[in-house]
Write an enzyme that holds these catalytic residues in place. Structure first.
Site, PDB file in Angstrom:
ATOM      1  N   TRP A   1     -44.476  11.756  -9.629  1.00  0.00           N
ATOM      2  CA  TRP A   1     -45.841  12.275  -9.675  1.00  0.00           C
ATOM      3  C   TRP A   1     -46.368  12.689  -8.306  1.00  0.00           C
ATOM      4  CZ3 TRP A   1     -48.032   9.116  -6.172  1.00  0.00           C
ATOM      5  CH2 TRP A   1     -47.472   7.851  -6.003  1.00  0.00           C
ATOM      6  N   ASN A   2     -45.688  12.318  -7.220  1.00  0.00           N
ATOM      7  CA  ASN A   2     -46.356  12.421  -5.912  1.00  0.00           C
ATOM      8  C   ASN A   2     -46.508  13.858  -5.416  1.00  0.00           C
ATOM      9  OD1 ASN A   2     -43.567  12.537  -5.467  1.00  0.00           O
ATOM     10  ND2 ASN A   2     -43.765  11.747  -3.401  1.00  0.00           N
TER      11      ASN A   2
ATOM     12  N   LYS B   1     -38.112  16.221 -17.362  1.00  0.00           N
ATOM     13  CA  LYS B   1     -39.000  15.116 -17.740  1.00  0.00           C
ATOM     14  C   LYS B   1     -39.862  14.753 -16.529  1.00  0.00           C
ATOM     15  CE  LYS B   1     -39.431  10.880 -17.410  1.00  0.00           C
ATOM     16  NZ  LYS B   1     -40.887  10.819 -17.343  1.00  0.00           N
ATOM     17  N   PRO B   2     -41.050  15.335 -16.471  1.00  0.00           N
ATOM     18  CA  PRO B   2     -41.942  15.014 -15.348  1.00  0.00           C
ATOM     19  C   PRO B   2     -42.557  13.636 -15.558  1.00  0.00           C
ATOM     20  CG  PRO B   2     -42.543  17.074 -16.463  1.00  0.00           C
ATOM     21  CD  PRO B   2     -41.618  16.340 -17.374  1.00  0.00           C
ATOM     22  N   ASP B   3     -43.171  13.115 -14.512  1.00  0.00           N
ATOM     23  CA  ASP B   3     -43.872  11.834 -14.646  1.00  0.00           C
ATOM     24  C   ASP B   3     -45.082  12.009 -15.579  1.00  0.00           C
ATOM     25  OD1 ASP B   3     -44.030   9.010 -13.093  1.00  0.00           O
ATOM     26  OD2 ASP B   3     -46.035   9.716 -13.661  1.00  0.00           O
TER      27      ASP B   3
ATOM     28  N   GLY C   1     -37.226   9.712  -7.370  1.00  0.00           N
ATOM     29  CA  GLY C   1     -38.109   8.599  -7.683  1.00  0.00           C
ATOM     30  C   GLY C   1     -37.719   7.380  -6.876  1.00  0.00           C
TER      31      GLY C   1
ATOM     32  N   GLU D   1     -32.731  11.370  -5.191  1.00  0.00           N
ATOM     33  CA  GLU D   1     -33.635  11.465  -4.031  1.00  0.00           C
ATOM     34  C   GLU D   1     -34.579  10.279  -4.132  1.00  0.00           C
ATOM     35  OE1 GLU D   1     -33.229  13.847  -1.882  1.00  0.00           O
ATOM     36  OE2 GLU D   1     -31.954  15.212  -3.002  1.00  0.00           O
ATOM     37  N   LEU D   2     -34.416   9.301  -3.256  1.00  0.00           N
ATOM     38  CA  LEU D   2     -35.079   8.008  -3.490  1.00  0.00           C
ATOM     39  C   LEU D   2     -36.084   7.660  -2.391  1.00  0.00           C
ATOM     40  CD1 LEU D   2     -31.834   6.221  -4.723  1.00  0.00           C
ATOM     41  CD2 LEU D   2     -33.498   7.502  -6.071  1.00  0.00           C
TER      42      LEU D   2
ATOM     43  N   CYS E   1     -42.291  10.764   0.134  1.00  0.00           N
ATOM     44  CA  CYS E   1     -41.035  10.036   0.401  1.00  0.00           C
ATOM     45  C   CYS E   1     -40.634  10.103   1.872  1.00  0.00           C
ATOM     46  CB  CYS E   1     -39.929  10.594  -0.480  1.00  0.00           C
ATOM     47  SG  CYS E   1     -39.688  12.357  -0.285  1.00  0.00           S
TER      48      CYS E   1
ATOM     49  N   GLU F   1     -41.092  -0.354   1.050  1.00  0.00           N
ATOM     50  CA  GLU F   1     -41.874   0.887   1.034  1.00  0.00           C
ATOM     51  C   GLU F   1     -43.257   0.620   0.434  1.00  0.00           C
ATOM     52  OE1 GLU F   1     -40.663   3.817  -1.894  1.00  0.00           O
ATOM     53  OE2 GLU F   1     -40.863   5.405  -0.411  1.00  0.00           O
TER      54      GLU F   1
HETATM   55  P1  NAD Z   1     -40.132   5.903 -10.541  1.00  0.00           P
HETATM   56  O1  NAD Z   1     -38.694   5.692 -10.257  1.00  0.00           O
HETATM   57  O2  NAD Z   1     -40.886   4.814 -11.177  1.00  0.00           O
HETATM   58  O3  NAD Z   1     -40.354   7.182 -11.487  1.00  0.00           O
HETATM   59  C1  NAD Z   1     -39.798   8.448 -11.206  1.00  0.00           C
HETATM   60  C2  NAD Z   1     -39.459   9.159 -12.511  1.00  0.00           C
HETATM   61  O4  NAD Z   1     -38.481   8.403 -13.223  1.00  0.00           O
HETATM   62  C3  NAD Z   1     -40.644   9.297 -13.473  1.00  0.00           C
HETATM   63  O5  NAD Z   1     -40.547  10.537 -14.134  1.00  0.00           O
HETATM   64  C4  NAD Z   1     -40.424   8.154 -14.438  1.00  0.00           C
HETATM   65  O6  NAD Z   1     -41.014   8.370 -15.694  1.00  0.00           O
HETATM   66  C5  NAD Z   1     -38.915   8.123 -14.548  1.00  0.00           C
HETATM   67  N1  NAD Z   1     -38.339   6.847 -14.942  1.00  0.00           N
HETATM   68  C6  NAD Z   1     -38.860   5.597 -14.754  1.00  0.00           C
HETATM   69  N2  NAD Z   1     -38.003   4.667 -15.238  1.00  0.00           N
HETATM   70  C7  NAD Z   1     -36.940   5.338 -15.741  1.00  0.00           C
HETATM   71  C8  NAD Z   1     -35.717   4.929 -16.350  1.00  0.00           C
HETATM   72  N3  NAD Z   1     -35.438   3.647 -16.564  1.00  0.00           N
HETATM   73  N4  NAD Z   1     -34.839   5.882 -16.723  1.00  0.00           N
HETATM   74  C9  NAD Z   1     -35.099   7.180 -16.504  1.00  0.00           C
HETATM   75  N5  NAD Z   1     -36.233   7.634 -15.930  1.00  0.00           N
HETATM   76  C10 NAD Z   1     -37.145   6.719 -15.556  1.00  0.00           C
HETATM   77  O7  NAD Z   1     -40.754   6.346  -9.163  1.00  0.00           O
HETATM   78  P2  NAD Z   1     -42.277   6.387  -8.764  1.00  0.00           P
HETATM   79  O8  NAD Z   1     -42.642   5.056  -8.275  1.00  0.00           O
HETATM   80  O9  NAD Z   1     -43.087   7.004  -9.820  1.00  0.00           O
HETATM   81  O10 NAD Z   1     -42.197   7.440  -7.558  1.00  0.00           O
HETATM   82  C11 NAD Z   1     -42.322   7.054  -6.250  1.00  0.00           C
HETATM   83  C12 NAD Z   1     -40.958   6.826  -5.616  1.00  0.00           C
HETATM   84  O11 NAD Z   1     -40.264   8.063  -5.571  1.00  0.00           O
HETATM   85  C13 NAD Z   1     -41.051   6.373  -4.189  1.00  0.00           C
HETATM   86  O12 NAD Z   1     -40.123   5.340  -3.951  1.00  0.00           O
HETATM   87  C14 NAD Z   1     -40.699   7.584  -3.385  1.00  0.00           C
HETATM   88  O13 NAD Z   1     -40.189   7.302  -2.111  1.00  0.00           O
HETATM   89  C15 NAD Z   1     -39.725   8.265  -4.278  1.00  0.00           C
HETATM   90  N6  NAD Z   1     -39.652   9.709  -3.992  1.00  0.00           N
HETATM   91  C16 NAD Z   1     -38.556  10.187  -3.341  1.00  0.00           C
HETATM   92  C17 NAD Z   1     -38.467  11.538  -3.012  1.00  0.00           C
HETATM   93  C18 NAD Z   1     -37.268  12.086  -2.281  1.00  0.00           C
HETATM   94  O14 NAD Z   1     -37.112  13.287  -2.238  1.00  0.00           O
HETATM   95  N7  NAD Z   1     -36.423  11.258  -1.704  1.00  0.00           N
HETATM   96  C19 NAD Z   1     -39.510  12.403  -3.372  1.00  0.00           C
HETATM   97  C20 NAD Z   1     -40.610  11.883  -4.032  1.00  0.00           C
HETATM   98  C21 NAD Z   1     -40.675  10.525  -4.344  1.00  0.00           C
END
Ligand code: NAD
Length: 538
Positions: free
Chosen positions: A178-179, A202-204, A253, A275-276, A309, A407
């Site tokens: 979502w960010n 599948k967006p957030d 995520g 990308e984490l 991120c 983080e």
């Molecule tokens: P998250 O992992 O909770 O969610 C990200 C996406 O994954 C969402 O669409 C969510 O619905 C989905 N998801 C959640 N659980 C799932 C599962 N079990 N199986 C499949 N999909 C699932 O992440 P968040 O907390 O919403 O986002 C923030 C994180 O993302 C931070 O840690 C940030 O650093 C990271 N991020 C990294 C980058 C990058 O490019 N490295 C960019 C943006 C955000």
């Protein structure tokens, strides 16, 4: 910090009933919203509310997808992909360039929606548009360079012709956070489409409308509508179904979810890029331009209220400039305009949700309880918006505090003094992450040399993150637990292809000829191999 009240917004909380929601109160027309949500593949009859951090009232009720809907989305995408893969690279690149222009033409609408859904500052939303335009142009203009078949040296000169083709993987599943709701919805999908794939996205759940508007722009740019499918729903259920059907998964995520995605992909023997998260370090060396570094630090730390991120959460400053740097950084931070509104004047916007607010608050409270000092900020500001939190600088953070190595993903930075550059490098490399780093020095060559010793996928010298992020030819991604694979550059598109080697043998077989014995053949081959090496052939 100067204050800013919302320019507009709801006066009452809207009910969760789709028939009575008050989207009009936000300037979002009901027909407009349902035009967007129609794009979700859903037969469940269920909806989920998308709220705005600017006022909490639902903006829309988005249809939810079941695992069967995800299967249907993949079936549709698979059909569309077959004819798409048969189109020329030029045709696909032309669609991407039309998308580039549409993004710029429709930027006000895009930015408005991003701000409604995320609560971020308008300038941060604009950067999403700019990043997508850069991505579209880069990949469209370099499509042939990445995707054309290439001739490589054959086993025998003249006799063996060998070439490598790039075959699309098929249907790529993209799971995004979502960010950066606009940028993350499209930036990884553009190279996937260009390489001849279809996408199921599948967006957030919190930022569905922006992702749906992005899908609508793809249609308008001339991509076949079935080629880009959108599904909606809870991550584990709907994201899990994506992993079950995709030919490749692109995930952005958290590290915790990334690990689950990798396990699911391993079971199916399909590839993925991840990308984490990060706990990114910024180094201010003793010869840095202190004012420039302090100004850069406000961008490095507080862009998108730290929900980025690649933003910096650890700041290491050389002894010699520490006091001057801290003074300049604190006073620049205190001059920032905070708010939750659509105005360009906001420097730092809102956090997206109550959950984000709770994490940020907990990290600051934990640090303070254990002895950290708040140099500025540290407070929730409900007077400015429900989830606004002040930009916060902490000093005296130690390893027992939550924000030391975990983080925060919010507007909170810990600042540390260092005595030698070796020590700074070691501390920057501490922990399990390795996403982005930033080094400030007047000696750029020395900055680049230090960069090689930092275990991060991107390092910016005299910039926060924008220099690498905006250089589309340079791969972007994480080392260690910050990820696997890269977006941008050649790696960002080749991940969506299989390499296929085709070799054609002419005139003579790769076998003994003219009744030659195997032993004689081995001698002839050995002579030929020696000769080719002397001739300097690859
Ligand atoms: P998250 O992992 O909770 O969610 C990200 C996406 O994954 C969402 O669409 C969510 O619905 C989905 N998801 C959640 N659980 C799932 C599962 N079990 N199986 C499949 N999909 C699932 O992440 P968040 O907390 O919403 O986002 C923030 C994180 O993302 C931070 O840690 C940030 O650093 C990271 N991020 C990294 C980058 C990058 O490019 N490295 C960019 C943006 C955000």
């Amino acid at each position: 910090m100067s204050e800013q009240t919302p320019a507009s917004g709801p006066t009452t909380d809207g009910p969760a009933d789709p028939e009575h929601d008050s989207t009009a109160a936000y300037g979002l027309d009901r027909a407009y919203v349902s035009g967007l949500t129609r794009r979700v593949v859903s037969t469940t009859g269920e909806t989920a509310a998308v709220a705005s951090p600017i006022g909490r009232t639902p903006l829309a009720h988005v249809p939810q997808s079941s695992p069967a809907d995800v299967a249907e989305a993949f079936a549709r995408a698979r059909r569309a992909q077959k004819s798409w893969a048969a189109t020329s690279i030029d045709e696909r690149a032309a669609a991407l360039l039309r998308l580039h222009d549409l993004l710029l033409d429709r930027q006000d609408e895009l930015i408005d929606l991003v701000v409604w859904e995320s609560g971020k500052a308008r300038k941060d939303a604009y950067l999403e548009v700019a990043h997508l335009a850069l991505t579209a142009r880069y990949y469209a203009r370099t499509a042939h360079e990445h995707l054309d078949s290439v001739r490589v040296g054959g086993m025998f000169p003249v006799l063996t012709r060998a070439e490598v083709n790039r075959i699309p993987k098929g249907v790529v599943g993209i799971i995004s956070p979502w960010n950066y709701p606009l940028s993350m919805a499209l930036c990884d999908g553009m190279p996937a489409l260009l390489a001849g794939n279809a996408v199921v996205s599948k967006p957030d759940a919190q930022t569905m409308l922006t992702a749906l508007l992005a899908a609508q722009l793809l249609d308008e740019a001339g991509f076949p509508p079935e080629l880009w499918q959108v599904v909606a729903g809870p991550g584990p259920e709907v994201g899990g179904a994506i992993v079950a059907h995709a030919d490749y998964v692109c995930f952005t995520g958290s590290t915790a979810t990334g690990r689950k995605i990798a396990q699911g992909c391993a079971d199916r023997l399909i590839g993925c890029s991840l990308e984490l998260g990060g706990k990114n370090p910024m180094l201010v060396l003793r010869d840095a331009d202190v004012q420039r570094a302090a100004e850069g630090a406000t961008r490095a730390v507080f862009s998108n209220a730290g929900q980025l991120c690649v933003s910096m959460e650890r700041l290491f400053v050389a002894d010699q400039v520490y006091d001057r740097f801290v003074d300049a950084f604190v006073s620049r931070t205190q001059a920032m305009t905070l708010g939750a509104s659509h105005e360009w004047s906001v420097d730092m916007g809102s956090l997206i949700s109550q959950a984000q607010l709770e994490t940020v608050t907990a990290h600051v409270e934990d640090a303070v309880a254990k002895g950290a000092h708040v140099l500025t900020g540290g407070r929730h500001r409900p007077d400015l918006g429900p989830y606004v939190f002040e930009p916060t600088i902490l000093e005296g953070v130690s390893a027992d505090m939550e924000c030391f190595g975990t983080e925060t993903f919010g507007p909170v930075v810990s600042i540390y003094r260092f005595h030698s550059e070796d020590e700074a490098v070691d501390r920057a490399n501490d922990g399990q992450y390795g996403l982005n780093a930033s080094i400030w020095t007047r000696d750029a060559a020395r900055g680049r040399a230090i960069a090689r010793r930092i275990a991060c996928g991107t390092v910016n010298v005299n910039e926060a993150y924008g220099a690498t992020f905006g250089s589309l030819g340079a791969p972007m991604g994480g080392m260690r637990e910050s990820g696997m694979g890269r977006r941008q550059g050649a790696e960002g598109i080749l991940r969506y292809t299989e390499s296929q080697s085709v070799a054609t043998q002419r005139l003579m077989p790769i076998a003994p000829m003219f009744g030659m014995s195997e032993e004689t053949n081995a001698k002839v081959m050995t002579t030929a191999l020696r000769l080719l090496n002397r001739l300097g052939r690859a």
